[in-house]
Design a protein around this motif. Structure first.
Motif, PDB file in Angstrom:
ATOM      1  N   TYR A 124       7.252   2.521 -10.752  1.00 32.91           N
ATOM      2  CA  TYR A 124       6.042   3.236 -11.256  1.00 32.91           C
ATOM      3  C   TYR A 124       4.947   3.237 -10.028  1.00 32.91           C
ATOM      4  O   TYR A 124       4.555   3.948  -9.322  1.00 32.91           O
ATOM      5  CB  TYR A 124       5.545   2.803 -12.414  1.00 32.91           C
ATOM      6  N   LEU A 125       5.014   1.965  -9.453  1.00 33.08           N
ATOM      7  CA  LEU A 125       3.953   1.597  -8.372  1.00 33.08           C
ATOM      8  C   LEU A 125       4.312   2.437  -7.005  1.00 33.08           C
ATOM      9  O   LEU A 125       3.466   2.761  -6.293  1.00 33.08           O
ATOM     10  CB  LEU A 125       3.928   0.131  -7.923  1.00 33.08           C
ATOM     11  N   ILE A 175       7.666   3.650   0.329  1.00 38.03           N
ATOM     12  CA  ILE A 175       7.015   2.265   0.472  1.00 38.03           C
ATOM     13  C   ILE A 175       5.481   2.413   0.021  1.00 38.03           C
ATOM     14  O   ILE A 175       4.933   3.239   0.675  1.00 38.03           O
ATOM     15  CB  ILE A 175       7.292   1.800   2.084  1.00 38.03           C
ATOM     16  N   LYS A 176       4.999   1.469  -0.545  1.00 29.98           N
ATOM     17  CA  LYS A 176       3.689   1.446  -0.956  1.00 29.98           C
ATOM     18  C   LYS A 176       3.068   0.007  -0.576  1.00 29.98           C
ATOM     19  O   LYS A 176       3.592  -1.377  -0.938  1.00 29.98           O
ATOM     20  CB  LYS A 176       3.328   1.869  -2.427  1.00 29.98           C
ATOM     21  N   VAL A 177       1.936   0.077   0.312  1.00 28.25           N
ATOM     22  CA  VAL A 177       1.292  -1.365   0.284  1.00 28.25           C
ATOM     23  C   VAL A 177       0.158  -1.397  -0.617  1.00 28.25           C
ATOM     24  O   VAL A 177      -0.678  -0.673  -1.187  1.00 28.25           O
ATOM     25  CB  VAL A 177       0.542  -1.217   1.650  1.00 28.25           C
ATOM     26  N   LEU A 178       0.400  -2.615  -1.684  1.00 28.52           N
ATOM     27  CA  LEU A 178      -0.452  -2.480  -3.062  1.00 28.52           C
ATOM     28  C   LEU A 178      -1.655  -3.465  -2.746  1.00 28.52           C
ATOM     29  O   LEU A 178      -2.824  -2.953  -3.137  1.00 28.52           O
ATOM     30  CB  LEU A 178       0.462  -3.615  -4.145  1.00 28.52           C
ATOM     31  N   VAL A 179      -1.342  -4.498  -1.806  1.00 28.90           N
ATOM     32  CA  VAL A 179      -2.659  -5.614  -1.706  1.00 28.90           C
ATOM     33  C   VAL A 179      -2.492  -6.186  -0.198  1.00 28.90           C
ATOM     34  O   VAL A 179      -1.197  -6.595  -0.007  1.00 28.90           O
ATOM     35  CB  VAL A 179      -2.805  -6.425  -2.984  1.00 28.90           C
ATOM     36  N   THR A 224      -2.531  -5.889 -11.370  1.00 24.20           N
ATOM     37  CA  THR A 224      -3.040  -7.166 -11.670  1.00 24.20           C
ATOM     38  C   THR A 224      -2.135  -7.860 -12.806  1.00 24.20           C
ATOM     39  O   THR A 224      -1.930  -9.120 -12.428  1.00 24.20           O
ATOM     40  CB  THR A 224      -4.588  -6.648 -12.704  1.00 24.20           C
ATOM     41  N   GLU A 225      -1.086  -7.205 -13.269  1.00 23.65           N
ATOM     42  CA  GLU A 225      -0.274  -7.897 -14.218  1.00 23.65           C
ATOM     43  C   GLU A 225       0.949  -8.369 -13.299  1.00 23.65           C
ATOM     44  O   GLU A 225       1.224  -9.716 -13.522  1.00 23.65           O
ATOM     45  CB  GLU A 225       0.587  -6.907 -14.902  1.00 23.65           C
ATOM     46  N   SER A 280      -3.360   1.782 -16.310  1.00 23.03           N
ATOM     47  CA  SER A 280      -3.822   2.328 -14.844  1.00 23.03           C
ATOM     48  C   SER A 280      -3.175   1.624 -13.772  1.00 23.03           C
ATOM     49  O   SER A 280      -2.373   0.294 -13.939  1.00 23.03           O
ATOM     50  CB  SER A 280      -5.212   2.094 -14.617  1.00 23.03           C
ATOM     51  N   THR A 281      -3.087   2.031 -12.546  1.00 21.25           N
ATOM     52  CA  THR A 281      -2.288   1.361 -11.511  1.00 21.25           C
ATOM     53  C   THR A 281      -2.884  -0.067 -11.167  1.00 21.25           C
ATOM     54  O   THR A 281      -2.209  -1.162 -10.871  1.00 21.25           O
ATOM     55  CB  THR A 281      -2.537   2.314 -10.160  1.00 21.25           C
TER      56      THR A 281
END
Length: 200
Positions: free
Chosen positions: A173-174, A87-91, A130-131, A124-125
């Motif tokens: 990837y993220l 699990i990753k918190v992006l924003v 952003t995409e 870049s990450t």
């Protein structure tokens, strides 16, 4: 009527062994419990389900966002049997002016959504995130139009056009991006007091 400042959370994760349907049911139950506490703001957003990963957007008040990140941290600590993995918190966007999504939805990718592996790895990450963010208004508009067609739109899983979906290669990837924080790391940073250098 909105009672509290709105915040937006973006999370990615890989699916555990129980699969996509179990994740959708889990969050339906969690948000129903949240809404029983009338001091909280309504939850809106989108749970995008691929065959092996998820992209989750949640809009609500700070207490609900904090509760959700704590819940993600507890899932992370369950190890290989957890509902979600990596699990990753992006924003976490604070004090957003308005909701993108009028309600909380579940959408599934039924057809393969792919992009060249090299195209993600060459970015870049921050560029990849952003995409993803640029797709959110289009996703929200699509969900809104499908809600207008069906009065019971929140009761079933939507199918979105492939061109609007964030590809699983991007999500995977993220999930492994070192720059993105795990729920535990995010909470540690968020709850720790700021320590400004005396000579700054």
């Amino acid at each position: 009527q909105r009672r509290f400042p709105l915040h937006r959370l973006l999370v990615v994760a890989r699916l555990g062994e129980e699969g996509a349907a179990a994740v959708a049911d889990y969050y339906r139950g969690l948000f129903e419990n949240v809404l029983e506490d009338h001091s909280r703001e309504q939850v809106s957003g989108l749970l995008l389900l691929h065959s092996n990963c998820i992209f989750h957007i949640v809009e609500s008040c700070s207490s609900t966002i904090h509760l959700l990140i704590q819940d993600l941290a507890s899932l992370q600590n369950q190890g290989p049997s957890a509902l979600l993995q990596e699990i990753k918190v992006l924003v976490v966007a604070h004090n957003i002016p308005s909701r993108l999504f009028p309600d909380w939805y579940v959408a599934t990718a039924t057809s393969p959504v792919t992009r060249p592996q090299d195209s993600t790895q060459s970015q870049s990450t921050a560029e990849v995130v952003t995409e993803c963010l640029t797709l959110l208004p289009k996703l929200a508009a699509c969900m809104q139009s499908s809600q207008d067609v069906s009065e019971d739109s929140n009761e079933h899983v939507h199918t979105l056009p492939p061109e609007l979906l964030i590809p699983p290669e991007t999500i995977n990837y993220l999930c492994t991006a070192e720059e993105a924080a795990s729920p535990e790391d995010f909470l540690r940073i968020y709850l720790s007091p700021s320590q400004a250098a005396l000579d700054s």
